[in-house]
Motif scaffolding. Sequence first.
Motif, PDB file in Angstrom:
ATOM      1  N   GLY A 595       0.826  -1.185   0.000  1.00 48.29           N
ATOM      2  CA  GLY A 595       0.000   0.000   0.000  1.00 48.29           C
ATOM      3  C   GLY A 595       0.864   1.240   0.000  1.00 48.29           C
ATOM      4  N   THR A 596       0.698   2.114  -1.001  1.00 52.46           N
ATOM      5  CA  THR A 596       1.569   3.270  -1.153  1.00 52.46           C
ATOM      6  C   THR A 596       0.732   4.514  -1.378  1.00 52.46           C
ATOM      7  N   SER A 613      -5.780   0.821  -1.349  1.00 53.20           N
ATOM      8  CA  SER A 613      -7.238   0.745  -1.394  1.00 53.20           C
ATOM      9  C   SER A 613      -7.719  -0.626  -0.920  1.00 53.20           C
ATOM     10  N   ALA A 614      -6.994  -1.699  -1.306  1.00 46.72           N
ATOM     11  CA  ALA A 614      -7.380  -3.048  -0.891  1.00 46.72           C
ATOM     12  C   ALA A 614      -7.229  -3.220   0.622  1.00 46.72           C
ATOM     13  N   ILE A 615      -6.204  -2.597   1.211  1.00 42.88           N
ATOM     14  CA  ILE A 615      -5.987  -2.741   2.657  1.00 42.88           C
ATOM     15  C   ILE A 615      -7.082  -2.019   3.431  1.00 42.88           C
ATOM     16  N   PRO A 619     -12.057   3.357  -1.791  1.00 46.11           N
ATOM     17  CA  PRO A 619     -11.670   3.438  -3.200  1.00 46.11           C
ATOM     18  C   PRO A 619     -10.553   4.463  -3.371  1.00 46.11           C
ATOM     19  N   GLU A 620      -9.808   4.308  -4.474  1.00 44.53           N
ATOM     20  CA  GLU A 620      -8.653   5.180  -4.691  1.00 44.53           C
ATOM     21  C   GLU A 620      -9.063   6.642  -4.781  1.00 44.53           C
ATOM     22  N   CYS A 662      -7.825   1.890  10.310  1.00 41.38           N
ATOM     23  CA  CYS A 662      -9.289   1.876  10.333  1.00 41.38           C
ATOM     24  C   CYS A 662      -9.800   1.723   8.898  1.00 41.38           C
ATOM     25  N   CYS A 663     -10.466   0.634   8.618  1.00 42.79           N
ATOM     26  CA  CYS A 663     -10.945   0.345   7.265  1.00 42.79           C
ATOM     27  C   CYS A 663     -12.314   0.982   7.043  1.00 42.79           C
TER      28      CYS A 663
END
Length: 955
Positions: A595-596, A613-615, A619-620, A662-663
């Motif tokens: 993740g960057t 975004s996946a972590i 969304p981006e 925090c997702c």
Amino acid sequence: MSGKSTFRIHVLIALICVVMTLMLAFYAKQIAQRRGEQTFSAIVNDSRDALTMRMDSYLLSLNSLAAFYEASDFVSAQDWAVYVEALDIEKTLPGVLGLGFVQPTDGPELLDLMSDVRAGGEPELVVHPNTGRTNKMIIRFIEPLPLNAAARGLDISFEANRRIAAITSRDSGLPQVTAPINLVQGRDSKVGALLLRPIYDHSPIPATKAERIASHVGWVYAPFTMDQGLNDLFASGNGSFAVRVEDAGNAIFSAGQPAVNSPFTRTQTIDVYGRTWTVSWSGTAAFKEAHASYLPLIVLLSGLSMSFLVWRYLRMLTNRENDINALVERKTRALSDRAQQNRAVIENSVFGVMQLDSDGIVRSANAASCAILGIEKAKLMGRVLSELVIEDEPCDGTGMPCAAHAMRDGKVCKLEMQTKVWRRSNGMRVQSVLLRDITKEATSLQALTDTEERWNLALQGAEIGVFDVDLRKNKSVVSETWRRLMDIPLDSDIDTQAHFFSRVHPDDLPVLQAADRDAILGNTPRSVSEFRVRMADGSYRWLRSDAVVVERDADGTALRLVGAQTDITALRAAETAIKHGEELLDLVIERAPVGTAITNGHGTMLRANGALSAITGYPEDKLTGGHLSLMLAATERDSFMEEITALRGDTHETYRGEHLICCADGEERWGLVKVSWAFDPAQAMEIYIVQINDITTEKRAARIKSEFIATISHELRTPLTSIKGALGLMGTKKIEATSGPITRLLEIATVNTDRLINLVNDILDLEKISAGKMDFNLDSIGATDLVSVALESNRPLLLKSALTFRLIDMSGGAHVLADENRIAQVLSNLLSNACKFAPPKTAIAVQISVVDDMVRFDVTDRGPGVPDAFRDRIFGAFSQADSSDTRQKGGTGLGLNISRQIVERMGGTIGFDSEPDVRTTFYFTCPIALPEELTSDGAILLERGRKQPSFAGVA
């Protein structure tokens, strides 16, 4: 004709011109309006046709599904999924969410349907909602299923619009679109609809309604959304129009912003499979602006201007006669004054003017002649001019300038002399002489020549080629540097202009010519272009041309174009490399599995990749523009921002820490966060590069491992201690003498118990270090004292193989900054390993030395050494050169791993040098303790130039 009559005629002609101008302007406006209407009508027709074709494509897909169903004896859910997948509806049917099959049932048929579902191995079909009706319309198949899971098992008769459309389609045998509805697949309330196509148990479609009802099998249908289904159709107008689609007066789709009071509007009704859609098109402001014609205004202004010019011309003709009469009068007065004016001009001229007789004697001279020659007028009269002025080049008497010089005030002055021989009316030969002092000009010209020479040398050094193009002859004069840039011999006599254009790359020639043309026509102030030129060896080099028109004639036509050319091949290559580097960086960031994100100096994310975004689940586009603290737990945000703010200005330091992430769905995950600072010169701004690794799984594994270690500590360590005590008691003299075999068994049990206790202790130490719970109490300790104590403590290890220790102390009494107990543990591990592998009756050497600001400890034995295959993993946990069940040397394989972590945590290094069967040395280093590193209370100061020990994660 009187003046008043002439004036009236002139006014009448002007009025006629104005009336004709107004008529032409009105006609031009009508033409422009008709063209705009025709263009808008074409756009509307294209948009309407696209809508019709889109709906026809939906029906075509349903027809293929119906044919598939009718041609099959039995259709399973898997068959349906495979067929729909082959249609690739995401690409071929924009806006369609899926393709399904609706099966009508009554009470008994519902039980049969459920039996068929179970028999086909399909997931349980849950009919919803409960409508209370016996006759149901149940969606049995719908694909793709993940997107349409909510629709499977739906009884579409629960809602009137769906039910009416289905019954109408069944009874008519025609496809039917529902009124606008909210689809169960969507999470929002966007408008959608269903397109239903009936299926009967035989073909063709029955002729009567009763037959159609009796033979009806079900419907194939397609749910679609208005926004997705219609948006790209109306987007093709490129912002030319706004559109609004209504069904029964209800808006189902709109796009674009119509212009205020737009003259371009259309409204049409379109029959869409049983529904009537009203579509309204309105031209946008952009379309209105694009079709606003300035021709009427131009015609009007041009006509009025011409009318005014005609008026002015007529008035000029009237005034011309008066002007001619006045001119004749002025000329007469001028002729009478000419002679006097000529005398005054000659006398006051800055040039020297003299008249000589046939013998070259001065007969008349003005004041400027006396000043130039430095002689009074009275003394100049009667002198022979050739005695005063020396010709540097002969004057031919035709009036052409020639160079001369004279002495004035003891100095040579440069002159320009023109002579003209003429005869008076009496035939006497007279010579007129014109003198001009060019001393200052000659000096300036010489300075200019020197400056030009220096300029040429500078151009050559800077590799700037200069050219001067005569646009009338299309010929150019070029500098030597220009010839070298073009790889043309300096002495080559060629048409440089034609030769230059013949070598410009064909793809770049139009660009160069367009830039020159714009500058020549005055559209741009300069002609600037970059292009490739073919060299003599066939290769191409990039040149940059910068030229300007320096001379124009009275009507503005360009006469001369002067400019410079430079070789920018290296610059182009650098720009290409930078561009490729940026593209590669973009690709690396986007494809990176980590993740960057890139943030500005305030923590706002300028960019985020898919891995981040996946972590986080965001969304981006949500991450981009958001603040970095958005992803962190509230309790950690302030401290985290302080940590990364401290990185500002330091490109070599990196922050590393574990934080709760925090997702978007509220879940908290652990992330290993790394942050570094950089400065972006292109944007002149500070940026932070943030990388986040998802370590949730690792943290869970660490917790399980900790629990396992705690179990070992409690469940193994305590019983082993008791066992060891019992074995020790049994081996004392208090126990009755036992037989030899029993004594041997007790010894074996004691050794194995010690081995198990050491294993447990090593595992616990490894866990403490990994968890950051091992304490390090640094102090200043004598290096010799440390080794002496360790040798004494490990002396029992020498007995088994008759070994000896040999101490080589080269430390000079140096002290180390270390934890005494931990260093003793490291020395014990190295000494124990040396005793295991050293040949019997040999010496194990322990050497202490000082290397720069570190103390080095070496333990050397003459054993078999370290195998090449084992060297890369020798310091790994549980690593042993002989890991077989029958290995000869005992041990857990943890000693060297623990030693490495202890040494590195105290700021040192550890390693080994091995020559098999000759010498093996394991060594480690510790920082030297200097007096200034201890404060009065014993606190450690680390302010020297060496790298300070890292205690990250140590409690």
